[in-house]
Motif scaffolding. Structure first.
Motif, PDB file in Angstrom:
ATOM      1  N   PHE A 117     -15.343  -5.507  -3.225  1.00 47.52           N
ATOM      2  CA  PHE A 117     -15.117  -4.187  -3.808  1.00 47.52           C
ATOM      3  C   PHE A 117     -14.378  -3.288  -2.813  1.00 47.52           C
ATOM      4  N   ALA A 118     -14.805  -3.304  -1.560  1.00 43.61           N
ATOM      5  CA  ALA A 118     -14.130  -2.509  -0.528  1.00 43.61           C
ATOM      6  C   ALA A 118     -12.687  -2.963  -0.354  1.00 43.61           C
ATOM      7  N   THR A 119     -12.465  -4.264  -0.434  1.00 42.26           N
ATOM      8  CA  THR A 119     -11.104  -4.795  -0.339  1.00 42.26           C
ATOM      9  C   THR A 119     -10.247  -4.268  -1.473  1.00 42.26           C
ATOM     10  N   TYR A 120     -10.780  -4.298  -2.681  1.00 42.60           N
ATOM     11  CA  TYR A 120     -10.006  -3.821  -3.824  1.00 42.60           C
ATOM     12  C   TYR A 120      -9.791  -2.317  -3.796  1.00 42.60           C
ATOM     13  N   MET A 121     -10.701  -1.581  -3.174  1.00 45.86           N
ATOM     14  CA  MET A 121     -10.470  -0.141  -2.999  1.00 45.86           C
ATOM     15  C   MET A 121      -9.191   0.070  -2.184  1.00 45.86           C
ATOM     16  N   VAL A 122      -8.998  -0.762  -1.163  1.00 42.69           N
ATOM     17  CA  VAL A 122      -7.778  -0.682  -0.351  1.00 42.69           C
ATOM     18  C   VAL A 122      -6.571  -1.110  -1.178  1.00 42.69           C
ATOM     19  N   LEU A 123      -6.692  -2.231  -1.879  1.00 50.54           N
ATOM     20  CA  LEU A 123      -5.558  -2.761  -2.641  1.00 50.54           C
ATOM     21  C   LEU A 123      -5.124  -1.830  -3.764  1.00 50.54           C
ATOM     22  N   THR A 124      -6.072  -1.198  -4.454  1.00 51.52           N
ATOM     23  CA  THR A 124      -5.679  -0.293  -5.530  1.00 51.52           C
ATOM     24  C   THR A 124      -4.950   0.925  -4.979  1.00 51.52           C
ATOM     25  N   GLY A 125      -5.238   1.285  -3.731  1.00 55.14           N
ATOM     26  CA  GLY A 125      -4.486   2.364  -3.093  1.00 55.14           C
ATOM     27  C   GLY A 125      -3.046   1.984  -2.785  1.00 55.14           C
ATOM     28  N   GLU A 126      -2.802   0.684  -2.629  1.00 55.44           N
ATOM     29  CA  GLU A 126      -1.449   0.193  -2.326  1.00 55.44           C
ATOM     30  C   GLU A 126      -0.627  -0.083  -3.579  1.00 55.44           C
ATOM     31  N   THR A 127      -1.286  -0.308  -4.692  1.00 56.68           N
ATOM     32  CA  THR A 127      -0.595  -0.804  -5.885  1.00 56.68           C
ATOM     33  C   THR A 127      -0.672   0.222  -7.007  1.00 56.68           C
ATOM     34  N   GLY A 128      -0.043   1.352  -6.799  1.00 58.09           N
ATOM     35  CA  GLY A 128      -0.108   2.463  -7.754  1.00 58.09           C
ATOM     36  C   GLY A 128       0.321   2.098  -9.159  1.00 58.09           C
ATOM     37  N   ASP A 129       1.402   1.313  -9.308  1.00 59.02           N
ATOM     38  CA  ASP A 129       1.876   0.959 -10.641  1.00 59.02           C
ATOM     39  C   ASP A 129       0.838   0.136 -11.394  1.00 59.02           C
ATOM     40  N   VAL A 130       0.182  -0.790 -10.700  1.00 57.18           N
ATOM     41  CA  VAL A 130      -0.839  -1.634 -11.333  1.00 57.18           C
ATOM     42  C   VAL A 130      -2.005  -0.771 -11.800  1.00 57.18           C
ATOM     43  N   VAL A 131      -2.413   0.161 -10.982  1.00 57.31           N
ATOM     44  CA  VAL A 131      -3.527   1.047 -11.338  1.00 57.31           C
ATOM     45  C   VAL A 131      -3.124   1.945 -12.508  1.00 57.31           C
ATOM     46  N   ASP A 132      -1.906   2.477 -12.468  1.00 56.34           N
ATOM     47  CA  ASP A 132      -1.439   3.328 -13.567  1.00 56.34           C
ATOM     48  C   ASP A 132      -1.425   2.562 -14.891  1.00 56.34           C
ATOM     49  N   GLU A 133      -0.990   1.306 -14.866  1.00 53.57           N
ATOM     50  CA  GLU A 133      -0.986   0.474 -16.080  1.00 53.57           C
ATOM     51  C   GLU A 133      -2.418   0.243 -16.582  1.00 53.57           C
ATOM     52  N   HIS A 134      -3.328   0.009 -15.647  1.00 51.48           N
ATOM     53  CA  HIS A 134      -4.734  -0.196 -16.008  1.00 51.48           C
ATOM     54  C   HIS A 134      -5.305   1.060 -16.665  1.00 51.48           C
ATOM     55  N   LEU A 135      -5.048   2.211 -16.073  1.00 53.06           N
ATOM     56  CA  LEU A 135      -5.560   3.461 -16.635  1.00 53.06           C
ATOM     57  C   LEU A 135      -4.946   3.740 -18.001  1.00 53.06           C
ATOM     58  N   ALA A 136      -3.658   3.433 -18.159  1.00 56.34           N
ATOM     59  CA  ALA A 136      -3.003   3.610 -19.465  1.00 56.34           C
ATOM     60  C   ALA A 136      -3.629   2.687 -20.508  1.00 56.34           C
ATOM     61  N   ASP A 137      -3.959   1.464 -20.104  1.00 53.21           N
ATOM     62  CA  ASP A 137      -4.605   0.531 -21.015  1.00 53.21           C
ATOM     63  C   ASP A 137      -5.972   1.072 -21.441  1.00 53.21           C
ATOM     64  N   LEU A 138      -6.750   1.549 -20.485  1.00 54.54           N
ATOM     65  CA  LEU A 138      -8.081   2.059 -20.815  1.00 54.54           C
ATOM     66  C   LEU A 138      -8.009   3.282 -21.718  1.00 54.54           C
ATOM     67  N   THR A 139      -7.128   4.222 -21.419  1.00 57.29           N
ATOM     68  CA  THR A 139      -7.034   5.412 -22.277  1.00 57.29           C
ATOM     69  C   THR A 139      -6.450   5.041 -23.643  1.00 57.29           C
ATOM     70  N   GLY A 140      -5.617   4.008 -23.692  1.00 56.77           N
ATOM     71  CA  GLY A 140      -5.129   3.517 -24.983  1.00 56.77           C
ATOM     72  C   GLY A 140      -6.262   2.960 -25.826  1.00 56.77           C
ATOM     73  N   GLN A 141      -7.176   2.235 -25.198  1.00 54.37           N
ATOM     74  CA  GLN A 141      -8.335   1.715 -25.927  1.00 54.37           C
ATOM     75  C   GLN A 141      -9.199   2.855 -26.453  1.00 54.37           C
ATOM     76  N   LEU A 142      -9.430   3.859 -25.609  1.00 59.25           N
ATOM     77  CA  LEU A 142     -10.205   5.027 -26.046  1.00 59.25           C
ATOM     78  C   LEU A 142      -9.508   5.731 -27.202  1.00 59.25           C
ATOM     79  N   THR A 143      -8.188   5.843 -27.125  1.00 52.12           N
ATOM     80  CA  THR A 143      -7.419   6.493 -28.195  1.00 52.12           C
ATOM     81  C   THR A 143      -7.651   5.775 -29.519  1.00 52.12           C
ATOM     82  N   ARG A 144      -7.629   4.441 -29.493  1.00 48.51           N
ATOM     83  CA  ARG A 144      -7.834   3.681 -30.728  1.00 48.51           C
ATOM     84  C   ARG A 144      -9.237   3.898 -31.295  1.00 48.51           C
ATOM     85  N   ILE A 145     -10.236   4.005 -30.424  1.00 46.45           N
ATOM     86  CA  ILE A 145     -11.603   4.276 -30.905  1.00 46.45           C
ATOM     87  C   ILE A 145     -11.659   5.657 -31.564  1.00 46.45           C
TER      88      ILE A 145
END
Length: 198
Positions: A108-136
């Motif tokens: 988990f600590a490792t991924y905390m570092v990696l998500t800080g390095e990979t902004g586009d991947v995190v942004d896509e993940h957040l867009a996916d999650l908010t898209g799922q919420l939108t559909r609900i």
């Protein structure tokens, strides 16, 4: 290590990368370490992932996608009422994040570092999650259970309002006594706010 006889796939490389990251941490893990764990040359790894950054982004995406896939099934489950679906989705998100932090704190600590390095991947993940919420929320509006003139804006608001229960920056408070009660109170408030007038 002798050369591997298995076909080298992107998935095998990502599995090995995760193990190397767990063992060495993000600061010390190298592509050479991954190749050694697989019994191949580092050039073989680079044929699948052109750079170390691309490999790290791919392993981060894989980690985040595990959560997205579980949540996507809940979001798509039309057999549940929208209110139940929203509550279950938020509870599953909270539980998934908490489990990741508790079950394997080093990773988990490792991924905390990696998500800080990979902004586009995190942004896509957040867009996916908010898209799922939108559909609900759209399903709730369509059924008459929710009122939300702009379901996408409502989804973003719900996501941000519950951030304390899924943003990894809050992981230290997820085991505090009473956190489940706090979560339930926030979700109850959000559902009351979304409920269509009788």
């Amino acid at each position: 290590m002798p050369p591997s006889t298995e076909t080298l796939t992107a998935e095998r490389i990502l599995e090995a990368t995760e193990e190397v990251l767990r063992r060495h941490g993000p600061a010390k893990a190298t592509v050479v370490d991954v190749a050694r764990a697989l019994g191949v040359s580092h050039g073989s790894v680079y044929r699948h992932f052109r750079t170390k950054a691309a490999l790290r982004a791919a392993v981060t995406k894989r980690w985040l996608d595990r959560t997205s896939q579980t949540l996507s099934a809940i979001a798509a489950d039309a057999t549940r009422a929208p209110q139940t679906r929203l509550r279950d989705w938020l509870a599953a998100l909270f539980e998934a994040k908490r489990r990741k932090a508790d079950d394997d704190p080093e990773l988990f600590a490792t991924y905390m570092v990696l998500t800080g390095e990979t902004g586009d991947v995190v942004d896509e993940h957040l867009a996916d999650l908010t898209g799922q919420l939108t559909r609900i929320i759209e399903a709730g509006v369509a059924s008459g259970a929710f009122t939300a003139p702009d379901p996408r804006a409502a989804a973003r608001a719900v996501f941000h309002a519950t951030g304390r229960f899924h943003d990894p920056g809050y992981h230290r408070v997820w085991q505090r006594q009473g956190v489940e009660d706090d979560f339930t109170a926030v979700v109850d408030l959000l559902l009351r706010g979304l409920r269509a007038p009788s």
